[in-house]
Write a protein that holds these residues in place. Structure first.
Motif, PDB file in Angstrom:
ATOM      1  N   UNK A  25     -57.570  50.048 -36.858  1.00  0.00           N
ATOM      2  CA  UNK A  25     -57.102  50.563 -38.152  1.00  0.00           C
ATOM      3  C   UNK A  25     -56.225  51.800 -37.950  1.00  0.00           C
ATOM      4  N   UNK A  26     -56.645  52.655 -37.027  1.00  0.00           N
ATOM      5  CA  UNK A  26     -55.887  53.872 -36.727  1.00  0.00           C
ATOM      6  C   UNK A  26     -54.500  53.507 -36.212  1.00  0.00           C
ATOM      7  N   UNK A  27     -54.426  52.558 -35.297  1.00  0.00           N
ATOM      8  CA  UNK A  27     -53.126  52.126 -34.762  1.00  0.00           C
ATOM      9  C   UNK A  27     -52.242  51.580 -35.884  1.00  0.00           C
ATOM     10  N   UNK A  28     -52.810  50.774 -36.762  1.00  0.00           N
ATOM     11  CA  UNK A  28     -52.030  50.226 -37.876  1.00  0.00           C
ATOM     12  C   UNK A  28     -51.546  51.354 -38.792  1.00  0.00           C
ATOM     13  N   UNK A  29     -52.411  52.333 -39.073  1.00  0.00           N
ATOM     14  CA  UNK A  29     -52.038  53.468 -39.908  1.00  0.00           C
ATOM     15  C   UNK A  29     -50.867  54.226 -39.298  1.00  0.00           C
ATOM     16  N   UNK A  30     -50.864  54.365 -37.973  1.00  0.00           N
ATOM     17  CA  UNK A  30     -49.784  55.091 -37.295  1.00  0.00           C
ATOM     18  C   UNK A  30     -48.599  54.188 -36.944  1.00  0.00           C
ATOM     19  N   UNK A  31     -48.612  52.960 -37.458  1.00  0.00           N
ATOM     20  CA  UNK A  31     -47.507  52.009 -37.263  1.00  0.00           C
ATOM     21  C   UNK A  31     -47.288  51.699 -35.778  1.00  0.00           C
ATOM     22  N   UNK A  89     -57.601  63.001 -28.341  1.00  0.00           N
ATOM     23  CA  UNK A  89     -56.671  61.880 -28.376  1.00  0.00           C
ATOM     24  C   UNK A  89     -56.588  61.269 -29.764  1.00  0.00           C
ATOM     25  N   UNK A  90     -57.723  61.124 -30.414  1.00  0.00           N
ATOM     26  CA  UNK A  90     -57.746  60.477 -31.729  1.00  0.00           C
ATOM     27  C   UNK A  90     -58.678  61.209 -32.673  1.00  0.00           C
ATOM     28  N   UNK A  91     -58.285  61.240 -33.929  1.00  0.00           N
ATOM     29  CA  UNK A  91     -59.166  61.599 -35.031  1.00  0.00           C
ATOM     30  C   UNK A  91     -58.731  60.718 -36.183  1.00  0.00           C
ATOM     31  N   UNK A  92     -59.659  59.927 -36.696  1.00  0.00           N
ATOM     32  CA  UNK A  92     -59.317  58.982 -37.758  1.00  0.00           C
ATOM     33  C   UNK A  92     -60.494  58.851 -38.706  1.00  0.00           C
ATOM     34  N   UNK A  93     -60.181  58.871 -39.992  1.00  0.00           N
ATOM     35  CA  UNK A  93     -61.142  58.570 -41.043  1.00  0.00           C
ATOM     36  C   UNK A  93     -60.573  57.455 -41.898  1.00  0.00           C
ATOM     37  N   UNK A  94     -61.417  56.522 -42.264  1.00  0.00           N
ATOM     38  CA  UNK A  94     -60.969  55.429 -43.127  1.00  0.00           C
ATOM     39  C   UNK A  94     -60.510  55.978 -44.477  1.00  0.00           C
ATOM     40  N   UNK A 130     -47.083  62.380 -40.812  1.00  0.00           N
ATOM     41  CA  UNK A 130     -48.435  62.381 -41.346  1.00  0.00           C
ATOM     42  C   UNK A 130     -48.734  63.720 -42.031  1.00  0.00           C
ATOM     43  N   UNK A 131     -48.141  63.880 -43.226  1.00  0.00           N
ATOM     44  CA  UNK A 131     -48.249  65.148 -43.952  1.00  0.00           C
ATOM     45  C   UNK A 131     -49.695  65.541 -44.257  1.00  0.00           C
ATOM     46  N   UNK A 133     -52.455  64.909 -42.510  1.00  0.00           N
ATOM     47  CA  UNK A 133     -53.081  65.453 -41.299  1.00  0.00           C
ATOM     48  C   UNK A 133     -52.511  66.830 -40.968  1.00  0.00           C
ATOM     49  N   UNK A 134     -51.211  66.976 -41.116  1.00  0.00           N
ATOM     50  CA  UNK A 134     -50.579  68.266 -40.803  1.00  0.00           C
ATOM     51  C   UNK A 134     -51.138  69.360 -41.715  1.00  0.00           C
ATOM     52  N   UNK A 135     -51.262  69.068 -43.008  1.00  0.00           N
ATOM     53  CA  UNK A 135     -51.850  70.058 -43.934  1.00  0.00           C
ATOM     54  C   UNK A 135     -53.290  70.374 -43.535  1.00  0.00           C
ATOM     55  N   UNK A 136     -54.072  69.341 -43.199  1.00  0.00           N
ATOM     56  CA  UNK A 136     -55.461  69.537 -42.792  1.00  0.00           C
ATOM     57  C   UNK A 136     -55.545  70.441 -41.565  1.00  0.00           C
ATOM     58  N   UNK A 137     -54.765  70.140 -40.533  1.00  0.00           N
ATOM     59  CA  UNK A 137     -54.820  70.929 -39.301  1.00  0.00           C
ATOM     60  C   UNK A 137     -54.359  72.365 -39.545  1.00  0.00           C
ATOM     61  N   UNK A 138     -53.356  72.533 -40.375  1.00  0.00           N
ATOM     62  CA  UNK A 138     -52.891  73.899 -40.682  1.00  0.00           C
ATOM     63  C   UNK A 138     -53.949  74.680 -41.457  1.00  0.00           C
ATOM     64  N   UNK A 139     -54.672  74.003 -42.368  1.00  0.00           N
ATOM     65  CA  UNK A 139     -55.764  74.682 -43.086  1.00  0.00           C
ATOM     66  C   UNK A 139     -56.835  75.157 -42.115  1.00  0.00           C
ATOM     67  N   UNK A 140     -57.010  74.458 -41.008  1.00  0.00           N
ATOM     68  CA  UNK A 140     -57.979  74.878 -39.993  1.00  0.00           C
ATOM     69  C   UNK A 140     -57.499  76.115 -39.227  1.00  0.00           C
ATOM     70  N   UNK A 141     -56.199  76.379 -39.316  1.00  0.00           N
ATOM     71  CA  UNK A 141     -55.621  77.487 -38.563  1.00  0.00           C
ATOM     72  C   UNK A 141     -54.946  77.039 -37.277  1.00  0.00           C
ATOM     73  N   UNK A 142     -54.794  75.735 -37.090  1.00  0.00           N
ATOM     74  CA  UNK A 142     -54.132  75.220 -35.891  1.00  0.00           C
ATOM     75  C   UNK A 142     -52.631  75.459 -35.972  1.00  0.00           C
TER      76      UNK A 142
END
Length: 162
Positions: A25-31, A89-94, A130-131, A133-142
């Motif tokens: 599913x993750x691979x399909x999501x990332x095309x 390497x991966x982080x994916x949530x349905x 992947x906007x 994910x980018x927003x999520x990671x930035x909220x973490x302070x990454x």
């Protein structure tokens, strides 16, 4: 659902068929192309066959024992800095399980893996489109770095320079 209705734990051998489905599913999501057949067996070898596993896999599990996400990570080395880091390497949530507090649970579990290994930093990448994910990671302070990721077969049909 909130983090209180789900938990994160290390994957067990019986989880691997579902982890393989999540990875597809993750691979399909990332095309991307789907994983080749036999992924669960290959993951088993990386996670459980050696005294020191090369890969670590964490799963997000609902209270009804349904797996809804995963993260994988492994130690890597930065030559420039001369230290180890944990490569996620991966982080994916349905879909339907994002934005409910499970992402931070997975990230905290990855950070705990890093600390257990004596590693001070985690690195990963996400597609530029992947906007969410980018927003999520930035909220973490990454922080992000602009780079391209390349792949190249170890046995090219025409070796370089020949």
């Amino acid at each position: 659902m909130t983090g209180a209705q789900a938990s994160v734990r290390r994957a067990r051998p019986g989880d691997l068929p579902e982890v393989a489905r999540l990875a597809a599913e993750h691979a399909a999501f990332e095309k991307a192309d789907p994983p080749p057949p036999g992924l669960a067996d290959r993951l088993h070898a990386l996670l459980f066959a050696a005294a020191t596993p090369r890969l670590r896999c964490l799963v997000a599990e609902r209270v009804d024992a349904t797996l809804v996400g995963y993260a994988t990570c492994e130690p890597a080395i930065s030559t420039w800095d001369g230290y180890e880091y944990l490569h996620m390497d991966c982080l994916y949530l349905r879909p339907g399980h994002r934005g409910l507090g499970l992402g931070p649970l997975l990230m905290n579990a990855v950070a705990a893996e890093a600390r257990a290994l004596g590693i001070a930093e985690i690195q990963w990448q996400t597609p530029v489109w992947n906007d969410g994910a980018i927003r999520f990671y930035r909220r973490l302070g990454a922080r992000s770095k602009d780079k391209l990721r390349f792949t190249w077969p170890a046995s090219p049909s025409d070796p370089v320079g020949q």
